[in-house]
Design a protein around this motif. Structure first.
Motif, PDB file in Angstrom:
ATOM      1  N   GLY A   1       0.762  -1.237   0.000  1.00 60.17           N
ATOM      2  CA  GLY A   1       0.000   0.000   0.000  1.00 60.17           C
ATOM      3  C   GLY A   1       0.793   1.288   0.000  1.00 60.17           C
ATOM      4  N   GLU A   2       2.084   1.231   0.248  1.00 60.19           N
ATOM      5  CA  GLU A   2       2.891   2.447   0.247  1.00 60.19           C
ATOM      6  C   GLU A   2       3.530   2.617  -1.136  1.00 60.19           C
ATOM      7  OE1 GLU A   2       5.286   3.255   3.871  1.00 60.19           O
ATOM      8  OE2 GLU A   2       4.539   1.296   4.530  1.00 60.19           O
ATOM      9  N   GLU A   3       2.678   2.792  -2.144  1.00 61.07           N
ATOM     10  CA  GLU A   3       3.104   2.803  -3.542  1.00 61.07           C
ATOM     11  C   GLU A   3       4.206   3.804  -3.860  1.00 61.07           C
ATOM     12  OE1 GLU A   3      -0.262   3.267  -2.847  1.00 61.07           O
ATOM     13  OE2 GLU A   3      -1.076   1.290  -3.369  1.00 61.07           O
ATOM     14  N   ASP A   4       4.239   4.914  -3.156  1.00 60.52           N
ATOM     15  CA  ASP A   4       5.234   5.945  -3.445  1.00 60.52           C
ATOM     16  C   ASP A   4       6.670   5.449  -3.247  1.00 60.52           C
ATOM     17  OD1 ASP A   4       4.300   5.971  -0.681  1.00 60.52           O
ATOM     18  OD2 ASP A   4       5.633   7.685  -0.372  1.00 60.52           O
ATOM     19  N   LEU A   5       6.853   4.416  -2.432  1.00 62.33           N
ATOM     20  CA  LEU A   5       8.202   3.896  -2.187  1.00 62.33           C
ATOM     21  C   LEU A   5       8.823   3.266  -3.435  1.00 62.33           C
ATOM     22  CD1 LEU A   5       7.729   2.258   1.338  1.00 62.33           C
ATOM     23  CD2 LEU A   5       8.824   4.437   0.785  1.00 62.33           C
ATOM     24  N   ILE A   6       7.996   2.773  -4.313  1.00 62.81           N
ATOM     25  CA  ILE A   6       8.500   2.092  -5.517  1.00 62.81           C
ATOM     26  C   ILE A   6       9.186   3.071  -6.464  1.00 62.81           C
ATOM     27  CG2 ILE A   6       6.535   2.170  -7.112  1.00 62.81           C
ATOM     28  CD1 ILE A   6       8.278  -1.057  -6.170  1.00 62.81           C
ATOM     29  N   GLN A   7       8.849   4.344  -6.362  1.00 71.18           N
ATOM     30  CA  GLN A   7       9.432   5.373  -7.231  1.00 71.18           C
ATOM     31  C   GLN A   7      10.945   5.469  -7.079  1.00 71.18           C
ATOM     32  OE1 GLN A   7       7.389   6.930  -9.359  1.00 71.18           O
ATOM     33  NE2 GLN A   7       5.571   6.007  -8.459  1.00 71.18           N
ATOM     34  N   GLU A   8      11.435   5.118  -5.905  1.00 71.55           N
ATOM     35  CA  GLU A   8      12.856   5.248  -5.597  1.00 71.55           C
ATOM     36  C   GLU A   8      13.688   4.025  -5.994  1.00 71.55           C
ATOM     37  OE1 GLU A   8      13.965   8.180  -4.396  1.00 71.55           O
ATOM     38  OE2 GLU A   8      11.869   8.836  -4.493  1.00 71.55           O
ATOM     39  N   ILE A   9      13.010   2.980  -6.511  1.00 69.88           N
ATOM     40  CA  ILE A   9      13.699   1.721  -6.806  1.00 69.88           C
ATOM     41  C   ILE A   9      13.694   1.483  -8.312  1.00 69.88           C
ATOM     42  CG2 ILE A   9      13.744  -0.760  -6.346  1.00 69.88           C
ATOM     43  CD1 ILE A   9      12.096  -0.110  -3.766  1.00 69.88           C
ATOM     44  N   SER A  10      14.854   1.245  -8.879  1.00 71.83           N
ATOM     45  CA  SER A  10      14.957   1.047 -10.325  1.00 71.83           C
ATOM     46  C   SER A  10      14.190  -0.215 -10.739  1.00 71.83           C
ATOM     47  CB  SER A  10      16.424   0.904 -10.750  1.00 71.83           C
ATOM     48  OG  SER A  10      16.916  -0.373 -10.396  1.00 71.83           O
ATOM     49  N   PRO A  11      13.666  -0.241 -11.972  1.00 73.98           N
ATOM     50  CA  PRO A  11      12.978  -1.439 -12.452  1.00 73.98           C
ATOM     51  C   PRO A  11      13.859  -2.693 -12.371  1.00 73.98           C
ATOM     52  CG  PRO A  11      12.509   0.401 -13.893  1.00 73.98           C
ATOM     53  CD  PRO A  11      13.558   0.867 -12.920  1.00 73.98           C
ATOM     54  N   ALA A  12      15.143  -2.558 -12.654  1.00 79.76           N
ATOM     55  CA  ALA A  12      16.042  -3.714 -12.587  1.00 79.76           C
ATOM     56  C   ALA A  12      16.152  -4.240 -11.153  1.00 79.76           C
ATOM     57  CB  ALA A  12      17.422  -3.350 -13.129  1.00 79.76           C
ATOM     58  N   ASP A  13      16.278  -3.333 -10.173  1.00 74.97           N
ATOM     59  CA  ASP A  13      16.342  -3.751  -8.774  1.00 74.97           C
ATOM     60  C   ASP A  13      15.011  -4.361  -8.318  1.00 74.97           C
ATOM     61  OD1 ASP A  13      18.988  -3.118  -8.273  1.00 74.97           O
ATOM     62  OD2 ASP A  13      18.544  -1.205  -7.291  1.00 74.97           O
ATOM     63  N   GLN A  14      13.912  -3.806  -8.790  1.00 78.04           N
ATOM     64  CA  GLN A  14      12.603  -4.364  -8.451  1.00 78.04           C
ATOM     65  C   GLN A  14      12.507  -5.799  -8.949  1.00 78.04           C
ATOM     66  OE1 GLN A  14       9.204  -1.929  -9.651  1.00 78.04           O
ATOM     67  NE2 GLN A  14      10.488  -0.107  -9.475  1.00 78.04           N
ATOM     68  N   HIS A  15      12.819  -5.991 -10.214  1.00 77.81           N
ATOM     69  CA  HIS A  15      12.696  -7.305 -10.858  1.00 77.81           C
ATOM     70  C   HIS A  15      13.569  -8.341 -10.136  1.00 77.81           C
ATOM     71  CE1 HIS A  15      12.040 -10.059 -14.225  1.00 77.81           C
ATOM     72  NE2 HIS A  15      13.339 -10.321 -14.182  1.00 77.81           N
ATOM     73  N   ARG A  16      14.827  -8.019  -9.966  1.00 77.54           N
ATOM     74  CA  ARG A  16      15.785  -8.944  -9.337  1.00 77.54           C
ATOM     75  C   ARG A  16      15.358  -9.276  -7.911  1.00 77.54           C
ATOM     76  NH1 ARG A  16      20.726  -7.928  -6.307  1.00 77.54           N
ATOM     77  NH2 ARG A  16      22.065  -9.758  -6.455  1.00 77.54           N
ATOM     78  N   THR A  17      14.986  -8.269  -7.146  1.00 76.13           N
ATOM     79  CA  THR A  17      14.626  -8.466  -5.746  1.00 76.13           C
ATOM     80  C   THR A  17      13.342  -9.274  -5.625  1.00 76.13           C
ATOM     81  OG1 THR A  17      15.761  -6.415  -5.189  1.00 76.13           O
ATOM     82  CG2 THR A  17      14.221  -7.282  -3.552  1.00 76.13           C
ATOM     83  N   GLN A  18      12.382  -9.022  -6.509  1.00 75.21           N
ATOM     84  CA  GLN A  18      11.143  -9.801  -6.482  1.00 75.21           C
ATOM     85  C   GLN A  18      11.437 -11.281  -6.732  1.00 75.21           C
ATOM     86  OE1 GLN A  18       8.971  -7.636  -9.462  1.00 75.21           O
ATOM     87  NE2 GLN A  18       8.026  -6.283  -7.956  1.00 75.21           N
ATOM     88  N   LEU A  19      12.279 -11.581  -7.718  1.00 71.58           N
ATOM     89  CA  LEU A  19      12.590 -12.977  -8.012  1.00 71.58           C
ATOM     90  C   LEU A  19      13.323 -13.651  -6.851  1.00 71.58           C
ATOM     91  CD1 LEU A  19      13.555 -12.751 -11.786  1.00 71.58           C
ATOM     92  CD2 LEU A  19      11.521 -13.846 -10.795  1.00 71.58           C
ATOM     93  N   LEU A  20      14.252 -12.937  -6.230  1.00 72.26           N
ATOM     94  CA  LEU A  20      14.960 -13.500  -5.079  1.00 72.26           C
ATOM     95  C   LEU A  20      14.009 -13.728  -3.900  1.00 72.26           C
ATOM     96  CD1 LEU A  20      18.274 -11.419  -5.199  1.00 72.26           C
ATOM     97  CD2 LEU A  20      17.966 -13.822  -5.850  1.00 72.26           C
TER      98      LEU A  20
END
Length: 147
Positions: A94-113
């Motif tokens: 629910g804290e959607e604004d936090l995603i703005q600070e994270i690069s798409p590559a870091d999001q993708h990699r971290t989600q998979l891990l």
């Protein structure tokens, strides 16, 4: 919208730590469908978070998970960042604004891990991933229709 059956098989392999198989299957996904596969990853991540945090969604529980994950992947290159893990999880909660600070590559990699860690620690997911993959497929299809 029906998602490509390769999405489930690729995610199943990735979630179970079968990297070679996941990479082989990923290479079979047609380029125009990659964005839909990425949406499926986010949907499966959401399903995994629901399993992991069903009893406790507190900041402390999220921080503890991030600390564990950082330890579990301590030899990863590049290193896994605790604030990225926490930010992605909190954004999904629910804290959607936090995603703005994270690069798409870091999001993708971290989600998979994180998916790999959650599945490995979930007896119910280890027994049968199919219902969880189906839930993710339904969620991804809903998101695709809302676009």
């Amino acid at each position: 919208m029906t998602l490509n059956p390769l999405f489930r098989e690729t995610m199943r392999a990735a979630a179970l730590g079968k990297s070679d198989e996941a990479n082989r299957l990923y290479d079979q996904i047609p380029e125009p469908e990659i964005s839909h596969y990425n949406m499926f990853i986010v949907a499966f991540f959401a399903v995994c978070l629901e399993v992991r945090f069903k009893d406790d969604q507190s900041f402390t529980a999220i921080k503890q998970f991030a600390t564990e994950m950082q330890y579990d992947y301590r030899n990863a290159e590049p290193p896994v960042k605790q604030l990225v893990i926490e930010g992605i999880i909190r954004a999904m909660m629910g804290e959607e604004d936090l995603i703005q600070e994270i690069s798409p590559a870091d999001q993708h990699r971290t989600q998979l891990l994180a998916i790999r860690k959650i599945v490995a620690q979930s007896p119910e997911m280890q027994i049968d991933l199919a219902p969880f993959l189906a839930d993710a497929e339904g969620l991804a299809a809903q998101w695709a229709q809302a676009e």
